[in-house]
Design an enzyme around this catalytic site. Structure first.
Site, mmCIF file in Angstrom:
data_model
loop_
_atom_site.group_PDB
_atom_site.id
_atom_site.type_symbol
_atom_site.label_atom_id
_atom_site.label_comp_id
_atom_site.label_asym_id
_atom_site.label_seq_id
_atom_site.Cartn_x
_atom_site.Cartn_y
_atom_site.Cartn_z
ATOM 1 N N HIS A 257 1.820 -1.754 11.009
ATOM 2 C CA HIS A 257 0.722 -2.437 11.712
ATOM 3 C C HIS A 257 0.738 -2.170 13.214
ATOM 4 C CE1 HIS A 257 -0.689 -4.520 8.212
ATOM 5 N NE2 HIS A 257 0.416 -5.216 8.051
ATOM 6 N N ASP A 293 2.190 -0.290 0.828
ATOM 7 C CA ASP A 293 2.272 -1.702 1.217
ATOM 8 C C ASP A 293 0.955 -2.381 0.854
ATOM 9 O OD1 ASP A 293 4.026 -3.493 3.426
ATOM 10 O OD2 ASP A 293 1.923 -4.054 3.248
ATOM 11 N N HIS A 295 -0.728 -4.448 2.380
ATOM 12 C CA HIS A 295 -1.621 -4.550 3.531
ATOM 13 C C HIS A 295 -1.906 -3.161 4.089
ATOM 14 C CE1 HIS A 295 0.669 -8.407 3.428
ATOM 15 N NE2 HIS A 295 -0.541 -8.906 3.568
ATOM 16 N N ASP A 384 5.553 -5.705 -0.924
ATOM 17 C CA ASP A 384 4.808 -6.955 -1.049
ATOM 18 C C ASP A 384 3.675 -6.847 -2.063
ATOM 19 O OD1 ASP A 384 3.603 -5.173 0.629
ATOM 20 O OD2 ASP A 384 3.405 -6.519 2.322
#
Length: 533
Positions: A257, A293, A295, A384
């Protein structure tokens, strides 16, 4: 960046009112929910007090937090109400081999001894080395401000993976540990702006600081971030040079991120981006970054969205831009002459499992990657999306992660680096990481799946991505045609069945219109009454 006041030594664990006020102010200023907000949203009781009754007995006080998923539990229960983990679980000692129901190991002593015996030390020849990057100083990165709930990105994430690998005899044992070093400022400047680098460095002078409401730092966080980036850079150059076969970066804080000039989403420096540029410095011309991931790696995409030498592919929950960080639509393909070098597979819902991920690999990832022909492959391995993760809420199994790793290991001549990103259920993250490392070691588990059946939403997502990306990759046109020929008939038949079902529930008189039917009913009732009179 919100900076907390330096606290005296006896009161380092206390929180100043100014820091709390700053955090609250920053939370109110953000329009979109952060990862932290999503994680704790269900725990908040401050939204409404309409049902408050002073005569009722107060709720039971929360006495302990689950070591596995960090969810709160009252003192009168022994197992976590969310994941079922035992209150005194030894998962941090034995990893996922620890029993979730009681203290001790899962299964008999003989079973564990058999695992350790099968995982005995192997000769580390130059053609058969799997390197692991790990340094205990990365455990010092933690949230020092006491809050009502533990932060999901916590040092236990590394501890439990290390415990699982040690119990299985994989690391130390089968894998080679490379020495850690701090990334230099000159190396970071190739990825981040000076503003980002200095902001992270300044956090080392302060007891507690926040880049966003969910991205914390303490006085050790800058060192941990530099160590993580340095390990990823050294692993990339070591693997590409042929001194080791492949590697796993057991690092934190995560990085995908972190953009050019900002830290966010628990991430300070972008480890995958640093590794990609290190591989190119070592001689790689084309680098593939595969991000599974849950996200979207908005920071990695931002760094390379104008770079044709780095192909970024991400599979993530998107839900029409409603899932954090609200980026990564299929239409985001790159810019400034690098269109097609960003490939986003945005799932439209939660609960996505092995079949959808492997189907997307078969239809999208591998065709594009084979046409790109990377010299080096990096996996931004956030776990995740694993079954049981409280943030991702998806259903990928350890076997699914292992299968995807094996599919990617066929690229780049096997020169593959796996970098840890997210993952917040300790049992899921440790079992998934262990299975991935077993693939890196050459231990295959299960047979390859030639054909999988995706969900309807997964099929629609893959078709949407193919329709966009076929404009940039020639191998996708026949893939899309074949997909429509095979699944188009299925979709048409299903559509016909749905139409028949709808017609079965529609009365015959509805075809004539509601007004006409009402007129006929009224006229018949009038006629019947006139006959009686």
């Amino acid at each position: 960046m919100i900076l907390a006041n330096c606290l005296p030594e006896p009161a380092r664990n206390m929180v100043s009112e100014s820091v709390q006020a700053s955090c609250l102010k920053n939370d109110e200023a953000e329009n979109n929910m952060t990862l932290h907000d999503m994680y704790y949203h269900k725990l908040s009781d401050d939204d409404s007090d309409s049902d408050w009754d002073p005569l009722q007995e107060p709720p039971a006080a929360l006495k302990w937090f689950c070591v596995n998923c960090t969810m709160p539990n009252s003192d009168d229960v022994v197992h976590c109400g969310i994941c079922g983990e035992h209150r005194e679980s030894e998962i941090l000692v034995h990893g996922f081999f620890a029993s979730p129901f009681s203290k001790g190991l899962l299964g008999s002593k003989l079973e564990v001894e058999g695992i350790l015996k099968d995982s005995c030390f192997q000769d580390l020849t130059s053609d058969n080395i799997t390197a692991v990057g790990f340094d205990e100083r990365m455990l010092l990165h933690s949230e020092v401000i006491m809050k009502p709930h533990p932060h999901p990105e916590r040092p236990d994430r590394l501890r439990v993976i290390a415990a699982s690998l040690a119990t299985a005899g994989i690391f130390p044992g089968k894998c080679f540990n490379i020495p850690a070093r701090e990334i230099t400022r000159e190396e970071l400047k190739k990825v981040h702006s000076l503003e980002n680098i200095e902001a992270v460095e300044q956090s080392s002078q302060i007891v507690a600081s926040y880049f966003t409401s969910d991205t914390y730092a303490n006085e050790h966080s800058a060192l941990a971030a530099r160590l993580a980036a340095g390990l990823c850079a050294d692993l990339a150059s070591t693997i590409f040079s042929g001194r080791v076969k492949n590697g796993f970066a057991l690092v934190r804080p995560p990085g995908h991120h972190a953009g050019v000039s900002h830290a966010m989403g628990f991430c300070l420096h972008n480890n995958a981006a640093v590794a990609a540029l290190a591989a190119q410095t070592a001689g790689a011309k084309r680098v593939l970054i595969l991000d599974w991931d849950v996200h979207h790696g908005n920071g990695t995409q931002e760094i390379f969205e104008q770079n044709k030498s780095v192909l970024y592919i991400s599979l993530h929950r998107h839900e029409g831009g409603k899932f954090y960080p609200c980026s990564g639509a299929a239409s985001e393909v790159g810019k400034m002459g690098a269109e097609g070098y960003c490939v986003n597979v945005p799932w439209s819902r939660g609960g996505v499992g092995d079949n959808d991920y492997i189907f997307a690999f078969q239809q999208v990832v591998l065709p594009i990657a084979s046409e790109f022909a990377p010299d080096f492959t990096i996996i931004s391995a956030g776990f995740d999306a694993a079954r049981g993760d409280p943030l991702g809420c998806c259903d990928v199994t350890p076997a699914g992660f292992a299968q995807m790793t094996e599919m990617l290991s066929t690229l780049s001549g096997g020169k593959l680096l796996v970098i840890l990103e997210g993952g917040y259920n300790l049992r899921s993250i440790s079992s998934s990481a262990t299975e991935v490392i077993k693939v890196l070691l050459g231990e295959r588990h299960g047979c390859k799946v030639d054909k999988v059946v995706p969900s309807r939403s997964g099929l629609r997502t893959v078709v949407e991505v193919l329709q966009i990306q076929k404009n940039f990759w020639s191998k996708l046109e026949p893939v899309l045609s074949n997909l429509l020929s095979v699944w188009g008939v299925h979709l048409q038949e299903r559509r016909k069945k749905m139409i028949k079902r709808k017609r079965a529930f529609v009365p015959v008189w509805w075809k004539f219109g509601r007004k006409r039917f009402a007129y006929q009913v009224l006229t018949r009732s009038v006629r019947s009454k006139s006959k009686k009179w």
